[in-house]
Write a protein that holds these residues in place. Structure first.
Motif, PDB file in Angstrom:
ATOM      1  N   MET A   1       5.047  -4.704 -14.340  1.00  0.00           N
ATOM      2  CA  MET A   1       4.403  -5.655 -13.436  1.00  0.00           C
ATOM      3  C   MET A   1       5.350  -6.770 -13.031  1.00  0.00           C
ATOM      4  O   MET A   1       5.379  -7.186 -11.875  1.00  0.00           O
ATOM      5  CB  MET A   1       3.160  -6.242 -14.108  1.00  0.00           C
ATOM      6  N   LEU A   2       6.136  -7.255 -13.974  1.00  0.00           N
ATOM      7  CA  LEU A   2       6.966  -8.430 -13.712  1.00  0.00           C
ATOM      8  C   LEU A   2       8.124  -8.131 -12.772  1.00  0.00           C
ATOM      9  O   LEU A   2       8.755  -9.060 -12.264  1.00  0.00           O
ATOM     10  CB  LEU A   2       7.493  -8.991 -15.034  1.00  0.00           C
ATOM     11  N   SER A   3       8.411  -6.867 -12.526  1.00  0.00           N
ATOM     12  CA  SER A   3       9.497  -6.525 -11.603  1.00  0.00           C
ATOM     13  C   SER A   3       8.995  -6.269 -10.183  1.00  0.00           C
ATOM     14  O   SER A   3       9.792  -6.160  -9.251  1.00  0.00           O
ATOM     15  CB  SER A   3      10.244  -5.283 -12.103  1.00  0.00           C
ATOM     16  N   LEU A   4       7.680  -6.180  -9.993  1.00  0.00           N
ATOM     17  CA  LEU A   4       7.144  -5.756  -8.699  1.00  0.00           C
ATOM     18  C   LEU A   4       7.357  -6.766  -7.565  1.00  0.00           C
ATOM     19  O   LEU A   4       7.584  -6.347  -6.425  1.00  0.00           O
ATOM     20  CB  LEU A   4       5.654  -5.426  -8.838  1.00  0.00           C
ATOM     21  N   PRO A   5       7.285  -8.077  -7.815  1.00  0.00           N
ATOM     22  CA  PRO A   5       7.569  -8.992  -6.695  1.00  0.00           C
ATOM     23  C   PRO A   5       8.946  -8.788  -6.080  1.00  0.00           C
ATOM     24  O   PRO A   5       9.132  -8.989  -4.871  1.00  0.00           O
ATOM     25  CB  PRO A   5       7.438 -10.371  -7.349  1.00  0.00           C
ATOM     26  N   SER A   6       9.917  -8.373  -6.888  1.00  0.00           N
ATOM     27  CA  SER A   6      11.257  -8.148  -6.345  1.00  0.00           C
ATOM     28  C   SER A   6      11.284  -6.963  -5.387  1.00  0.00           C
ATOM     29  O   SER A   6      12.140  -6.887  -4.505  1.00  0.00           O
ATOM     30  CB  SER A   6      12.265  -7.929  -7.474  1.00  0.00           C
ATOM     31  N   THR A   7      10.343  -6.023  -5.550  1.00  0.00           N
ATOM     32  CA  THR A   7      10.232  -4.911  -4.601  1.00  0.00           C
ATOM     33  C   THR A   7       9.894  -5.436  -3.219  1.00  0.00           C
ATOM     34  O   THR A   7      10.474  -5.014  -2.209  1.00  0.00           O
ATOM     35  CB  THR A   7       9.152  -3.911  -5.073  1.00  0.00           C
ATOM     36  N   LEU A   8       8.941  -6.371  -3.148  1.00  0.00           N
ATOM     37  CA  LEU A   8       8.565  -6.962  -1.860  1.00  0.00           C
ATOM     38  C   LEU A   8       9.719  -7.766  -1.278  1.00  0.00           C
ATOM     39  O   LEU A   8       9.914  -7.800  -0.054  1.00  0.00           O
ATOM     40  CB  LEU A   8       7.334  -7.856  -2.014  1.00  0.00           C
ATOM     41  N   ALA A   9      10.508  -8.406  -2.137  1.00  0.00           N
ATOM     42  CA  ALA A   9      11.649  -9.193  -1.660  1.00  0.00           C
ATOM     43  C   ALA A   9      12.741  -8.301  -1.087  1.00  0.00           C
ATOM     44  O   ALA A   9      13.539  -8.750  -0.260  1.00  0.00           O
ATOM     45  CB  ALA A   9      12.206 -10.041  -2.799  1.00  0.00           C
ATOM     46  N   VAL A  14       4.780  -5.625   3.691  1.00  0.00           N
ATOM     47  CA  VAL A  14       3.963  -4.431   3.944  1.00  0.00           C
ATOM     48  C   VAL A  14       4.526  -3.182   3.266  1.00  0.00           C
ATOM     49  O   VAL A  14       3.788  -2.475   2.564  1.00  0.00           O
ATOM     50  CB  VAL A  14       3.780  -4.205   5.456  1.00  0.00           C
ATOM     51  N   PRO A  15       5.819  -2.860   3.427  1.00  0.00           N
ATOM     52  CA  PRO A  15       6.341  -1.688   2.714  1.00  0.00           C
ATOM     53  C   PRO A  15       6.200  -1.803   1.200  1.00  0.00           C
ATOM     54  O   PRO A  15       5.942  -0.803   0.515  1.00  0.00           O
ATOM     55  CB  PRO A  15       7.811  -1.638   3.126  1.00  0.00           C
ATOM     56  N   GLY A  16       6.355  -3.022   0.671  1.00  0.00           N
ATOM     57  CA  GLY A  16       6.221  -3.218  -0.767  1.00  0.00           C
ATOM     58  C   GLY A  16       4.816  -2.917  -1.250  1.00  0.00           C
ATOM     59  O   GLY A  16       4.612  -2.246  -2.261  1.00  0.00           O
ATOM     60  N   ILE A  17       3.818  -3.421  -0.517  1.00  0.00           N
ATOM     61  CA  ILE A  17       2.426  -3.140  -0.877  1.00  0.00           C
ATOM     62  C   ILE A  17       2.141  -1.648  -0.774  1.00  0.00           C
ATOM     63  O   ILE A  17       1.478  -1.062  -1.640  1.00  0.00           O
ATOM     64  CB  ILE A  17       1.466  -3.937   0.031  1.00  0.00           C
ATOM     65  N   ILE A  18       2.641  -1.020   0.280  1.00  0.00           N
ATOM     66  CA  ILE A  18       2.422   0.423   0.457  1.00  0.00           C
ATOM     67  C   ILE A  18       3.017   1.201  -0.710  1.00  0.00           C
ATOM     68  O   ILE A  18       2.387   2.142  -1.228  1.00  0.00           O
ATOM     69  CB  ILE A  18       3.041   0.901   1.793  1.00  0.00           C
ATOM     70  N   LEU A  19       4.205   0.827  -1.165  1.00  0.00           N
ATOM     71  CA  LEU A  19       4.833   1.518  -2.292  1.00  0.00           C
ATOM     72  C   LEU A  19       3.989   1.389  -3.559  1.00  0.00           C
ATOM     73  O   LEU A  19       3.757   2.373  -4.276  1.00  0.00           O
ATOM     74  CB  LEU A  19       6.235   0.960  -2.545  1.00  0.00           C
TER      75      LEU A  19
END
Length: 418
Positions: A1-9, A14-19
């Motif tokens: 969970m703690l790494s997921l915001p970096s996916t959006l960055a 939108v692509p981050g949420i979709i992933l």
């Protein structure tokens, strides 16, 4: 969970949420296949003869509901591997389960290291923080059954949820809404790193067989999977979006490290039970896989004997030591997550699960006809296998390169150093 915001960055909002949502749905689908496979092979003897090919005995004692397969007990991924591919499959998946659990435990030790360093203002060597956190992790992994760890798991969930809320509140109070990008154009390597974060977030499947085996009502396992995957996906999306909206492109991984020191300490302090209990659960799983293998047909598996207790304690210590060595050997939190997701989550959460469905359809006395008749499930299962292979091959290459670059650039020191 703690790494997921970096996916959006990395890839944008939108692509981050979709992933995150896509891999949550994908994980729910593979949960269903895995649970169905477990329920089709509920009990009996582990001496299964795989039937992808002609059986040496033309009239074997087939088990009810299992097609052309001998009665089998699926307690671990190794048991499932034996059903699929015989001894080679058992050894491969059993070994992978143990190493996967050690890698996952190591990632929690790194999280604990980061938390302790934050709470103490980095006054000690990072290796010492890892060692300090490894001791209570070992102690918590000593109980022989998951029933004894169950109540601790509830505490772990409460801990990370409250820590996440505190972290989001801290981000909202401290930072104004940051400039965010709906879509970010990036190179393939960075985009694939962003993909590996949600892959890692849904890594619990390799423990499902063990958990279902200890359930009072195994037939209800899918209900638990629905709750787990739905709840996790919602929490992941909310947490990632809130942190990205307030911290923006500078969000770190773990995300709590992006907060001011006071909020960082609050969040990490509350999350410590989660890091501790989750790490102990993974170490327990690794030890249990070997323990069941050693004592499956003996009284030591279920009775309190001196030999059984001694072997169990030795295995728990061994698994925790291995997790500690891994945690201090892999340089960064992101690197450990990425290589774990690439090597293991790609197969245990996705790829190999597709083979489970294809196998059960094949041995249902219709072989290719079953695959053709149920073409949609066949296509999804084959796609699942291919997706797992793709994530594994590309992810391992990128992760290893990332680790080599970190050492070459001096970003991290030598293993076991401060």
């Amino acid at each position: 969970m703690l790494s997921l915001p970096s996916t959006l960055a990395i890839v944008g909002l939108v692509p981050g949420i979709i992933l995150i949502v896509f891999f949550g749905i994908f994980a729910l689908f593979t949960s269903w296949i895995l649970i169905q496979f477990k329920l089709r092979h509920p009990e009996g003897k582990p001496d299964v003869i795989p039937v992808w090919f002609p059986h040496p005995n033309p009239n074997p004692p087939f088990s009810k509901g299992s097609g052309n397969i001998l009665a089998s007990a699926v307690h671990t991924m190794g048991d499932a591997g034996y059903i699929l591919f015989g001894s080679i499959g058992r050894e491969t998946l059993a070994f992978g389960t143990i190493v996967f659990a050690i890698f996952s435990a190591g990632s929690l030790l790194v999280s604990g290291q980061v938390a302790l360093a934050s709470l103490s203002n980095n006054k000690l060597c990072l290796t010492l923080y890892t060692g300090i956190f490894a001791i209570p992790t070992l102690l918590c992994s000593l109980p022989r059954t998951l029933e004894q760890l169950g109540w601790f798991s509830i505490l772990a969930v409460i801990s990370i949820i409250i820590a996440g809320i505190v972290g989001m509140v801290g981000a909202g109070i401290t930072f104004p809404i940051a400039p965010v990008a709906i879509v970010i154009s990036t190179d393939f390597t960075q985009a694939f790193n962003a993909l590996l974060n949600p892959v890692f977030a849904y890594t619990g499947h390799f423990m499902f067989f063990v958990l279902i085996s200890e359930m009072k009502h195994p037939a209800h396992a899918m209900r638990a999977a629905w709750v787990l995957q739905t709840f996790a996906t919602i929490v992941y999306v909310v947490f990632a979006v809130v942190f990205y909206l307030y911290v923006g492109a500078d969000v770190q991984s773990p995300a709590f490290s992006s907060l001011p020191i006071l909020w960082q300490k609050l969040a990490y302090g509350i999350a410590i039970p989660y890091f501790l209990i989750s790490g102990s659960l993974y170490s327990h799983t690794a030890a249990k896989a070997l323990f069941v293998r050693f004592f499956r047909h003996s009284k030591h598996l279920y009775s309190r004997t001196l030999l059984g207790g001694s072997v169990w304690m030795f295995l728990v210590v061994l698994m925790n030591v291995a997790a500690f060595v891994l945690a201090v050997g892999v340089p960064t939190f992101d690197a450990l997550i990425n290589i774990t997701a690439s090597l293991f989550a790609s197969w245990y959460t996705y790829g190999i699960v597709g083979v489970f469905w294809l196998y059960d359809a094949w041995v249902d006395d219709r072989k290719m006809a079953a695959w053709r008749q149920r073409w949609l499930m066949t296509g999804l299962s084959v796609g699942t296998v291919l997706a797992g292979g793709f994530i594994c091959v590309i992810g391992v290459y990128i992760s290893v390169q990332q680790i080599m670059d970190a050492y070459a650039s001096g970003q991290v020191g030598a293993p076991f150093s401060c």
